[in-house]
Write a protein that holds these residues in place. Structure first.
Motif, PDB file in Angstrom:
ATOM      1  N   THR A  50      94.450  36.717 -27.221  1.00 19.06           N
ATOM      2  CA  THR A  50      93.753  35.444 -27.412  1.00 19.06           C
ATOM      3  C   THR A  50      94.452  34.288 -26.699  1.00 19.06           C
ATOM      4  O   THR A  50      95.668  34.305 -26.467  1.00 19.06           O
ATOM      5  CB  THR A  50      93.565  35.125 -28.909  1.00 19.06           C
ATOM      6  OG1 THR A  50      94.836  35.101 -29.536  1.00 19.06           O
ATOM      7  CG2 THR A  50      92.718  36.172 -29.608  1.00 19.06           C
ATOM      8  N   ARG A  51      93.630  33.309 -26.387  1.00 17.30           N
ATOM      9  CA  ARG A  51      94.086  32.156 -25.616  1.00 17.30           C
ATOM     10  C   ARG A  51      94.723  31.108 -26.526  1.00 17.30           C
ATOM     11  O   ARG A  51      94.194  30.806 -27.603  1.00 17.30           O
ATOM     12  CB  ARG A  51      92.854  31.543 -24.945  1.00 17.30           C
ATOM     13  CG  ARG A  51      93.177  30.618 -23.823  1.00 17.30           C
ATOM     14  CD  ARG A  51      91.917  30.123 -23.181  1.00 17.30           C
ATOM     15  NE  ARG A  51      92.210  29.667 -21.840  1.00 17.30           N
ATOM     16  CZ  ARG A  51      91.347  29.052 -21.067  1.00 17.30           C
ATOM     17  NH1 ARG A  51      90.106  28.841 -21.500  1.00 17.30           N
ATOM     18  NH2 ARG A  51      91.689  28.651 -19.868  1.00 17.30           N
ATOM     19  N   PHE A  52      95.848  30.594 -26.073  1.00 15.82           N
ATOM     20  CA  PHE A  52      96.550  29.548 -26.835  1.00 15.82           C
ATOM     21  C   PHE A  52      95.974  28.171 -26.502  1.00 15.82           C
ATOM     22  O   PHE A  52      95.698  27.861 -25.347  1.00 15.82           O
ATOM     23  CB  PHE A  52      98.041  29.589 -26.467  1.00 15.82           C
ATOM     24  CG  PHE A  52      98.814  28.373 -26.905  1.00 15.82           C
ATOM     25  CD1 PHE A  52      99.318  28.276 -28.198  1.00 15.82           C
ATOM     26  CD2 PHE A  52      99.033  27.306 -26.030  1.00 15.82           C
ATOM     27  CE1 PHE A  52     100.016  27.146 -28.604  1.00 15.82           C
ATOM     28  CE2 PHE A  52      99.730  26.182 -26.430  1.00 15.82           C
ATOM     29  CZ  PHE A  52     100.231  26.098 -27.716  1.00 15.82           C
ATOM     30  N   PHE A  53      95.813  27.361 -27.544  1.00 21.23           N
ATOM     31  CA  PHE A  53      95.490  25.937 -27.374  1.00 21.23           C
ATOM     32  C   PHE A  53      96.563  25.115 -28.084  1.00 21.23           C
ATOM     33  O   PHE A  53      97.024  25.502 -29.162  1.00 21.23           O
ATOM     34  CB  PHE A  53      94.109  25.621 -27.966  1.00 21.23           C
ATOM     35  CG  PHE A  53      92.986  26.146 -27.115  1.00 21.23           C
ATOM     36  CD1 PHE A  53      92.481  25.390 -26.071  1.00 21.23           C
ATOM     37  CD2 PHE A  53      92.456  27.411 -27.337  1.00 21.23           C
ATOM     38  CE1 PHE A  53      91.463  25.883 -25.256  1.00 21.23           C
ATOM     39  CE2 PHE A  53      91.438  27.918 -26.531  1.00 21.23           C
ATOM     40  CZ  PHE A  53      90.939  27.149 -25.490  1.00 21.23           C
ATOM     41  N   PRO A  54      96.969  23.988 -27.495  1.00 22.21           N
ATOM     42  CA  PRO A  54      98.044  23.194 -28.095  1.00 22.21           C
ATOM     43  C   PRO A  54      97.753  22.825 -29.547  1.00 22.21           C
ATOM     44  O   PRO A  54      96.623  22.456 -29.881  1.00 22.21           O
ATOM     45  CB  PRO A  54      98.080  21.934 -27.223  1.00 22.21           C
ATOM     46  CG  PRO A  54      97.452  22.342 -25.938  1.00 22.21           C
ATOM     47  CD  PRO A  54      96.437  23.380 -26.283  1.00 22.21           C
ATOM     48  N   ALA A  55      98.773  22.955 -30.408  1.00 23.10           N
ATOM     49  CA  ALA A  55      98.596  22.626 -31.833  1.00 23.10           C
ATOM     50  C   ALA A  55      99.952  22.334 -32.464  1.00 23.10           C
ATOM     51  O   ALA A  55     100.997  22.704 -31.910  1.00 23.10           O
ATOM     52  CB  ALA A  55      97.944  23.800 -32.556  1.00 23.10           C
ATOM     53  N   TYR A  56      99.909  21.662 -33.609  1.00 26.32           N
ATOM     54  CA  TYR A  56     101.069  21.455 -34.499  1.00 26.32           C
ATOM     55  C   TYR A  56     102.297  20.942 -33.733  1.00 26.32           C
ATOM     56  O   TYR A  56     102.252  19.868 -33.178  1.00 26.32           O
ATOM     57  CB  TYR A  56     101.315  22.779 -35.240  1.00 26.32           C
ATOM     58  CG  TYR A  56     102.295  22.760 -36.371  1.00 26.32           C
ATOM     59  CD1 TYR A  56     102.477  21.626 -37.179  1.00 26.32           C
ATOM     60  CD2 TYR A  56     103.058  23.898 -36.685  1.00 26.32           C
ATOM     61  CE1 TYR A  56     103.382  21.643 -38.242  1.00 26.32           C
ATOM     62  CE2 TYR A  56     103.947  23.924 -37.744  1.00 26.32           C
ATOM     63  CZ  TYR A  56     104.114  22.797 -38.514  1.00 26.32           C
ATOM     64  OH  TYR A  56     105.001  22.828 -39.547  1.00 26.32           O
ATOM     65  N   LYS A  57     103.375  21.731 -33.656  1.00 25.46           N
ATOM     66  CA  LYS A  57     104.597  21.249 -32.994  1.00 25.46           C
ATOM     67  C   LYS A  57     104.618  21.552 -31.507  1.00 25.46           C
ATOM     68  O   LYS A  57     105.648  21.390 -30.850  1.00 25.46           O
ATOM     69  CB  LYS A  57     105.826  21.866 -33.676  1.00 25.46           C
ATOM     70  CG  LYS A  57     106.001  21.344 -35.100  1.00 25.46           C
ATOM     71  CD  LYS A  57     107.220  21.896 -35.776  1.00 25.46           C
ATOM     72  CE  LYS A  57     107.324  21.329 -37.180  1.00 25.46           C
ATOM     73  NZ  LYS A  57     108.297  22.023 -38.020  1.00 25.46           N
TER      74      LYS A  57
END
Ligand code: SF4
Ligand code: SF4
Length: 292
Positions: free
Chosen positions: A254-261
């Motif tokens: 799965t593709r990562f999307f910017p989140a959280y830290k």
């Protein structure tokens, strides 16, 4: 609502060892374990999120993701607050890492196992999924619900980071039909450094092998994070490992999307996902790219 946990052992000086996940927290009186929801009260361990649902949705089963189990159906999906990991990319950090925001306040809607099953049937779902955070930490609540669901012919699904103990698997095994297990990396350091998983990678591999052996339907997910878990060498190791268990186990990349830290990290390039797919297909029958 709180309920005494099943998975723990009493220790000297009113301490308790939680045996739900491989963090195996030694919890002094008045404290909770790493997940923040299993609390030692007077030497006994209590599940503070029993009957407290923090997230609830009716999702297509493909969103879990499970592509080879009851395709085209909906799954009644629930989760409580809390998690035994500390992934800095967590998409559900507001409930998974609730302690950072709300301290020890347990948030959630009161729903009994009976009501969950009733709602799942009313909404024509074919299954119940324990998801969004980490179901291992609320496994007693999940199992009580699953026991009732089984009587009504509903399937039960865990969407998990796979860090449960063998004792936990033996406890939930007769009631769980399918699992999506994260295999976030093939590196011990990765698990220790980013997830704060005290025993590294091995417990996840053991869970995959053990649950597959028991006949539970398994699919595996790897989130490909640029610079962290996108090494092609490592992705090859993951593919080989899955194939060594069973080449018919589906692998979701799965593709990562910017989140959280990790708000500034780049989105996984499509080319990386395609490369990973190519590698996976050398060893596995089913490889699916997700989140695109
Ligand atoms: S579930 Fe895991 S993190 Fe939570 S108290 Fe038990 S051993 Fe610790
Ligand atoms: S295991 Fe899942 S829910 Fe828990 S912190 Fe990591 S990404 Fe979030």
């Amino acid at each position: 609502m709180e309920k005494e946990c099943v998975l723990y052992v009493k220790e000297k000086n009113k301490r308790a060892i939680c045996t739900a996940c491989e963090q195996r927290c030694l919890i002094p009186e008045g404290k909770t374990g790493i997940c923040g929801v299993r609390k030692n009260i007077n030497g006994k361990l209590y599940l503070m999120v029993y009957g407290k649902v923090a997230a609830k949705h009716i999702d297509p089963i493909e969103k879990k993701p499970l592509y080879h189990f009851l395709p085209g159906t909906y799954s009644y999906s629930i989760g409580t607050v809390g998690c035994n990991f500390r992934c800095p990319w967590c998409q559900n950090y507001d409930i998974a890492q609730f302690m950072e925001i709300y301290g020890d306040k347990i948030l959630g809607e009161n729903i009994t196992p009976d009501e969950i099953v009733k709602q799942a049937i009313e909404t024509k779902c074919k299954s119940i999924s324990y998801t969004y955070t980490e179901p291992t930490i609320f496994i007693e609540y999940a199992v009580d619900t699953a026991k009732l669901a089984k009587k009504h012919g509903l399937k039960k699904i865990l969407v998990t980071n796979g860090y449960m103990t063998k004792e936990c698997i033996d406890y939930f095994f007769p009631y769980i039909d399918a699992m999506n297990i994260d295999l976030k990396s093939f590196s011990d350091d990765f698990y220790r450094k980013y997830c704060r998983a005290s025993k590294g990678l091995k417990p996840v591999l053991d869970t995959i092998k053990n649950c597959h052996k028991k006949g539970i339907h398994i699919e595996i997910t790897t989130l490909i994070i640029p610079g962290l878990s996108d090494s092609l060498k490592e992705l090859e190791k993951i593919s080989k490992f899955i194939a060594s268990v069973d080449k018919n186990i589906p692998w979701h990349i799965t593709r990562f999307f910017p989140a959280y830290k990790m708000p500034d990290k780049e989105i996984t390039p499509l080319e990386t996902l395609k490369e990973a797919e190519k590698i996976g297909k050398k060893y596995l029958k089913y490889v699916h790219i997700g989140n695109v």
